[in-house]
Write a protein that holds these residues in place. Structure first.
Motif, PDB file in Angstrom:
ATOM      1  N   ALA A 174       0.786  -1.310   0.048  1.00 52.45           N
ATOM      2  CA  ALA A 174      -0.261   0.169  -0.609  1.00 52.45           C
ATOM      3  C   ALA A 174       1.114   1.011  -0.039  1.00 52.45           C
ATOM      4  O   ALA A 174       2.200   0.990  -0.110  1.00 52.45           O
ATOM      5  CB  ALA A 174      -0.910   0.274   1.066  1.00 52.45           C
ATOM      6  N   GLY A 175      -0.328   2.547   0.175  1.00 53.13           N
ATOM      7  CA  GLY A 175       1.042   3.737  -0.116  1.00 53.13           C
ATOM      8  C   GLY A 175       1.418   4.279   1.523  1.00 53.13           C
ATOM      9  O   GLY A 175       3.281   4.075   1.323  1.00 53.13           O
ATOM     10  N   ALA A 176       1.559   3.182   2.701  1.00 55.46           N
ATOM     11  CA  ALA A 176       2.526   3.465   3.989  1.00 55.46           C
ATOM     12  C   ALA A 176       3.473   2.707   3.372  1.00 55.46           C
ATOM     13  O   ALA A 176       4.813   3.135   3.804  1.00 55.46           O
ATOM     14  CB  ALA A 176       1.278   3.030   5.006  1.00 55.46           C
ATOM     15  N   PRO A 177       3.490   1.396   3.174  1.00 60.52           N
ATOM     16  CA  PRO A 177       4.485   0.522   2.990  1.00 60.52           C
ATOM     17  C   PRO A 177       5.606   0.931   1.926  1.00 60.52           C
ATOM     18  O   PRO A 177       7.261   1.182   2.053  1.00 60.52           O
ATOM     19  CB  PRO A 177       4.172  -0.437   2.358  1.00 60.52           C
ATOM     20  CG  PRO A 177       3.021  -0.516   2.817  1.00 60.52           C
ATOM     21  CD  PRO A 177       1.827   0.557   3.368  1.00 60.52           C
ATOM     22  N   ALA A 178       4.900   1.869   0.807  1.00 61.77           N
ATOM     23  CA  ALA A 178       5.783   2.231   0.380  1.00 61.77           C
ATOM     24  C   ALA A 178       6.693   3.752   0.574  1.00 61.77           C
ATOM     25  O   ALA A 178       7.682   3.728  -0.223  1.00 61.77           O
ATOM     26  CB  ALA A 178       4.921   2.891  -1.477  1.00 61.77           C
ATOM     27  N   GLY A 204       4.444  16.535  -1.632  1.00 57.84           N
ATOM     28  CA  GLY A 204       2.785  15.711  -1.802  1.00 57.84           C
ATOM     29  C   GLY A 204       2.536  15.506  -1.109  1.00 57.84           C
ATOM     30  O   GLY A 204       2.440  16.529   0.284  1.00 57.84           O
ATOM     31  N   TYR A 205       1.079  15.246  -0.904  1.00 61.31           N
ATOM     32  CA  TYR A 205      -0.481  15.121  -0.064  1.00 61.31           C
ATOM     33  C   TYR A 205      -1.317  15.010  -0.608  1.00 61.31           C
ATOM     34  O   TYR A 205      -1.290  13.854  -1.132  1.00 61.31           O
ATOM     35  CB  TYR A 205      -0.597  17.058  -0.416  1.00 61.31           C
ATOM     36  CG  TYR A 205      -0.783  16.959  -2.299  1.00 61.31           C
ATOM     37  CD1 TYR A 205      -1.560  16.543  -2.597  1.00 61.31           C
ATOM     38  CD2 TYR A 205       1.078  18.565  -2.856  1.00 61.31           C
ATOM     39  CE1 TYR A 205      -1.427  17.080  -3.865  1.00 61.31           C
ATOM     40  CE2 TYR A 205       1.013  18.233  -4.017  1.00 61.31           C
ATOM     41  CZ  TYR A 205      -0.408  17.880  -4.594  1.00 61.31           C
ATOM     42  OH  TYR A 205      -0.388  17.824  -6.637  1.00 61.31           O
ATOM     43  N   SER A 206      -1.866  14.892   0.567  1.00 52.97           N
ATOM     44  CA  SER A 206      -3.398  14.308   0.587  1.00 52.97           C
ATOM     45  C   SER A 206      -4.685  15.312   0.512  1.00 52.97           C
ATOM     46  O   SER A 206      -5.997  14.933   0.155  1.00 52.97           O
ATOM     47  CB  SER A 206      -3.601  13.300   1.531  1.00 52.97           C
ATOM     48  OG  SER A 206      -2.232  12.397   2.346  1.00 52.97           O
ATOM     49  N   VAL A 234       2.908  11.160  -4.765  1.00 48.47           N
ATOM     50  CA  VAL A 234       2.133  11.085  -5.632  1.00 48.47           C
ATOM     51  C   VAL A 234       1.120  10.283  -5.535  1.00 48.47           C
ATOM     52  O   VAL A 234       0.350   9.768  -6.085  1.00 48.47           O
ATOM     53  CB  VAL A 234       2.176  10.765  -7.080  1.00 48.47           C
ATOM     54  CG1 VAL A 234       3.992  11.861  -7.408  1.00 48.47           C
ATOM     55  CG2 VAL A 234       2.828   9.481  -8.298  1.00 48.47           C
ATOM     56  N   ALA A 235       0.951  10.339  -4.301  1.00 47.41           N
ATOM     57  CA  ALA A 235      -0.681   8.523  -4.537  1.00 47.41           C
ATOM     58  C   ALA A 235      -1.423   9.645  -4.615  1.00 47.41           C
ATOM     59  O   ALA A 235      -2.497   8.896  -5.471  1.00 47.41           O
ATOM     60  CB  ALA A 235      -0.437   8.916  -2.607  1.00 47.41           C
ATOM     61  N   HIS A 236      -1.967  10.446  -4.751  1.00 50.00           N
ATOM     62  CA  HIS A 236      -2.854  11.227  -5.275  1.00 50.00           C
ATOM     63  C   HIS A 236      -3.224  11.787  -7.008  1.00 50.00           C
ATOM     64  O   HIS A 236      -4.199  11.447  -7.008  1.00 50.00           O
ATOM     65  CB  HIS A 236      -3.466  12.501  -3.777  1.00 50.00           C
ATOM     66  CG  HIS A 236      -4.454  12.744  -3.667  1.00 50.00           C
ATOM     67  ND1 HIS A 236      -5.367  12.700  -2.738  1.00 50.00           N
ATOM     68  CD2 HIS A 236      -4.601  11.510  -1.307  1.00 50.00           C
ATOM     69  CE1 HIS A 236      -6.473  12.186  -2.370  1.00 50.00           C
ATOM     70  NE2 HIS A 236      -5.717  11.701  -0.927  1.00 50.00           N
TER      71      HIS A 236
HETATM   72  C1  LIG Z   1      -0.191  11.258  -0.334  1.00 53.81           C
HETATM   73  C2  LIG Z   1      -0.407   9.690   0.524  1.00 53.81           C
HETATM   74  N1  LIG Z   1       1.025   8.645   0.111  1.00 53.81           N
HETATM   75  C3  LIG Z   1       0.119   7.995   1.353  1.00 53.81           C
HETATM   76  C4  LIG Z   1      -1.190   7.320   1.212  1.00 53.81           C
HETATM   77  C5  LIG Z   1      -1.735   6.128   2.441  1.00 53.81           C
HETATM   78  O1  LIG Z   1      -1.668   4.964   1.252  1.00 53.81           O
HETATM   79  P1  LIG Z   1      -1.892   3.897   2.380  1.00 53.81           P
HETATM   80  O2  LIG Z   1      -3.390   4.101   2.289  1.00 53.81           O
HETATM   81  O3  LIG Z   1      -2.924   2.466   0.632  1.00 53.81           O
HETATM   82  O4  LIG Z   1      -1.496   3.232   2.875  1.00 53.81           O
HETATM   83  C6  LIG Z   1      -1.900   7.837   1.611  1.00 53.81           C
HETATM   84  C7  LIG Z   1      -3.495   7.334   2.190  1.00 53.81           C
HETATM   85  O5  LIG Z   1      -4.884   8.550   1.654  1.00 53.81           O
HETATM   86  C8  LIG Z   1      -1.672   9.301   0.655  1.00 53.81           C
HETATM   87  O6  LIG Z   1      -2.729  10.595   0.627  1.00 53.81           O
END
Ligand SMILES: Cc1ncc(COP(=O)(O)O)c(C=O)c1O
Length: 423
Positions: free
Chosen positions: A97-101, A175-177, A203-205
């Motif tokens: 997922a994004g957090a482990p990345a 980067g941001y949410s 760049v998750a979003h």
């Molecule tokens: C900018 C950003 N990085 C990382 C994440 C984490 O992703 P994940 O929920 O898949 O671990 C998010 C999740 O919303 C995010 O917005």
């Protein structure tokens, strides 16, 4: 109604009931959470494939278990497609997922005690960018930059440079949410070069917007690394990925950090679904989709502007809007989320920059257009959704009006169902 889950239906009625309930919820309501989307049936098939049975610790060509002729093919397809999509020299597609990345990226580039300069969390950064509730802050040191002007979204680059010079970060993290604007990538990279830091962007979003050429690609400006999720604007399975601009020494460190540093066996079914998603994102249709996301967000912005609802940064240049509903309408974020849920519009409460209220019931709501654009909504439909949102918030005590709006949303959803395929 379509029987999506024939085996579960027969074997486990309780789970079946929940899954069918979710199918109906998604079909009959509108998804405005900017980090969510609807994947194709091809992505769902891959995610439910026989690869869920397979262990494949390691990387293509160097695994710790036998029987890898097909897993290697699938992972290589995902890697090559990801590199092509983002103009990258290297891709690791294994983060769950994004957090482990992000954690893998920190482990690859930092030593314990090193410093990261990231966006202030109340100004749009993510938990994994150094929120005190995460264990990351026990290992690394996080310092912050902020917006200089909340009404325009301009980042305080002078402050960023000053903090960078004083704190000597190893990573400058963009980067941001919850930030609705594009960043000045040249400034990020030049400050990173000045202090000898890696320029990294989460760049998750906006990964889908980058892949679809609707916004700038940080690699074109010299960023060293990008981390991402695959499930937001990119419209793939839930998952993560790390990319580097060049296939450099850091690429090897990233592979080691993800496996064996952080994770065990990769989720090969999920990697197959990533490969399918990247294949879809490489098609010309995906570029049209990405551009439509932005046009649709602008159409919603106009309705909010016309109704004098304050938006953080004054509006949007990407897929999301952060609206100060408490300051503008006297309705808290939590209350707004609940009443909009009642009429079939799903979004999330969100703290706004320098929020005067607490995180469990903040002043803002965050919403965006990736999922409804997948459904085929264009500017006209998005403006209508925004009007219904404003009416819902203004008429929140009027049960009769809410009922009527719920019916309107149901009709819109039925008229524009979730597509099964995008190719
Ligand atoms: C900018 C950003 N990085 C990382 C994440 C984490 O992703 P994940 O929920 O898949 O671990 C998010 C999740 O919303 C995010 O917005």
């Amino acid at each position: 109604m379509k029987n999506h889950y024939p085996y579960i239906k027969k074997q486990d009625p309780k789970v079946y009931k929940a899954l069918e309930g979710e199918e109906t919820r998604q079909a009959e309501g509108l998804e405005l959470i900017p980090s969510e989307n609807y994947v194709s049936m091809a992505v769902r098939e891959a995610n439910a494939s026989a690869l869920t049975n397979k262990y494949s610790e390691g990387y293509p060509g160097r695994r710790y278990y036998g029987g890898q002729e097909f897993t290697d093919d699938v992972e290589m397809l995902a890697i090559e497609r990801a590199k092509k999509l983002f103009g990258a020299g290297f891709a690791n597609v294994q983060p769950h997922a994004g957090a482990p990345a992000n954690i893998g990226m920190y482990f690859a580039l930092l030593e314990p005690g090193d410093t990261v300069l990231g966006m202030d969390l109340s100004h749009g950064g993510h938990l994994t960018h150094g929120h005190p509730v995460t264990y990351l802050t026990k290992i690394f040191n996080f310092v912050r930059y902020k917006m200089k002007n909340i009404e325009t979204g301009e980042i305080d680059y002078d402050e960023m440079r000053a903090v960078a010079k004083a704190a000597k970060p190893k990573i400058i993290l963009a980067g941001y949410s919850a930030y609705p604007r594009e960043l000045d990538y040249e400034k990020f990279v030049s400050i990173a070069r000045e202090v000898g830091a890696y320029a990294v962007m989460d760049v998750a979003h906006i990964a889908g917007l980058i892949a679809g050429r609707a916004v700038k690609n940080p690699f074109d400006y010299g960023f060293d690394v990008m981390t991402t999720t695959t499930h937001k604007t990119l419209r793939g399975p839930r998952g993560g990925m790390i990319l580097t601009r060049e296939d450099a020494a850091i690429a090897k460190k990233i592979d080691k950090a993800i496996f064996p540093g952080l994770q065990g066996g990769p989720l090969m079914h999920n990697i197959a679904a990533k490969a399918v998603c990247f294949g879809e994102a490489l098609s010309p249709k995906f570029r049209t989709y990405a551009k439509q996301i932005l046009k649709n967000a602008k159409a919603m912005e106009k309705v909010f502007k016309d109704n004098d609802i304050r938006m953080i940064t004054g509006g949007t240049s990407n897929h999301l809007i952060l609206a100060d509903v408490y300051g503008s309408l006297g309705v808290s974020g939590k209350e707004a989320e609940q009443v909009l849920d009642e009429v079939g519009i799903t979004l999330n409460k969100n703290a706004i920059a320098d929020d005067v209220r607490g995180p469990m019931d903040p002043s803002g709501i965050r919403f965006g257009t990736p999922a409804i654009t997948t459904r085929g909504f264009k500017e006209k439909e998005c403006a209508r959704v925004a009007e219904l949102m404003v009416e819902t918030l203004n008429q929140r005590a009027n049960k009769k009006t809410l009922k009527r709006i719920r019916e309107d949303i149901r009709k819109m959803s039925k008229k524009m169902p979730i597509p099964e395929s995008f190719v």
